[in-house]
Design a protein around this motif. Structure first.
Motif, mmCIF file in Angstrom:
data_model
loop_
_atom_site.group_PDB
_atom_site.id
_atom_site.type_symbol
_atom_site.label_atom_id
_atom_site.label_comp_id
_atom_site.label_asym_id
_atom_site.label_seq_id
_atom_site.Cartn_x
_atom_site.Cartn_y
_atom_site.Cartn_z
ATOM 1 N N ASP A 24 0.814 -1.210 0.000
ATOM 2 C CA ASP A 24 0.000 0.000 0.000
ATOM 3 C C ASP A 24 0.854 1.270 0.000
ATOM 4 N N ASP A 25 1.879 1.286 -0.855
ATOM 5 C CA ASP A 25 2.771 2.440 -1.020
ATOM 6 C C ASP A 25 3.365 2.901 0.313
ATOM 7 N N SER A 26 3.785 1.949 1.124
ATOM 8 C CA SER A 26 4.316 2.277 2.455
ATOM 9 C C SER A 26 5.586 3.120 2.389
ATOM 10 N N PHE A 27 6.364 2.983 1.315
ATOM 11 C CA PHE A 27 7.591 3.771 1.196
ATOM 12 C C PHE A 27 7.263 5.260 1.131
ATOM 13 N N SER A 28 6.333 5.638 0.260
ATOM 14 C CA SER A 28 5.942 7.048 0.155
ATOM 15 C C SER A 28 5.332 7.550 1.458
ATOM 16 N N LYS A 29 4.530 6.717 2.087
ATOM 17 C CA LYS A 29 3.926 7.109 3.363
ATOM 18 C C LYS A 29 5.003 7.339 4.423
ATOM 19 N N SER A 30 6.040 6.509 4.423
ATOM 20 C CA SER A 30 7.149 6.692 5.367
ATOM 21 C C SER A 30 7.877 8.003 5.100
ATOM 22 N N LEU A 31 8.096 8.305 3.818
ATOM 23 C CA LEU A 31 8.760 9.570 3.483
ATOM 24 C C LEU A 31 7.891 10.765 3.853
#
Length: 90
Positions: A24-31
């Motif tokens: 669920d696009d966790s990388f972008s959410k982390s950024l």
């Protein structure tokens, strides 16, 4: 013209698409939450894994191979580029 790099980039694009959907696009959410330091940390972790595998003269440790790690590094770099492009006007 035969581009031998397409085999790798097409494979990576498919892996990124599948993982991005699965997580669920966790990388972008982390950024979004913690900033670009997340990119440095993720790439740093993978760099340390590469270094460890090479120092131990092993191409695989547990379930992560040198090839997997290099693919992950390329993937995180592309995710970072994608994020920067999508947020360049912010």
């Amino acid at each position: 013209m035969d581009n031998k790099f397409l085999e790798y980039t097409d494979y990576l694009a498919n892996v990124l698409q599948q993982k991005n959907l699965a997580y669920d696009d966790s990388f972008s959410k982390s950024l979004d939450e913690d900033g670009l330091l997340v990119l440095k940390i993720r790439l740093g972790d993978k760099f340390n894994r590469v270094s460890s595998l090479i120092k131990k003269n092993e191409l695989k440790e547990n379930d992560e191979s040198l090839e997997d790690t290099l693919l992950d590094m390329a993937g995180y770099a592309i995710l970072g580029l994608k994020y920067l492009k999508e947020h360049k006007n912010e």
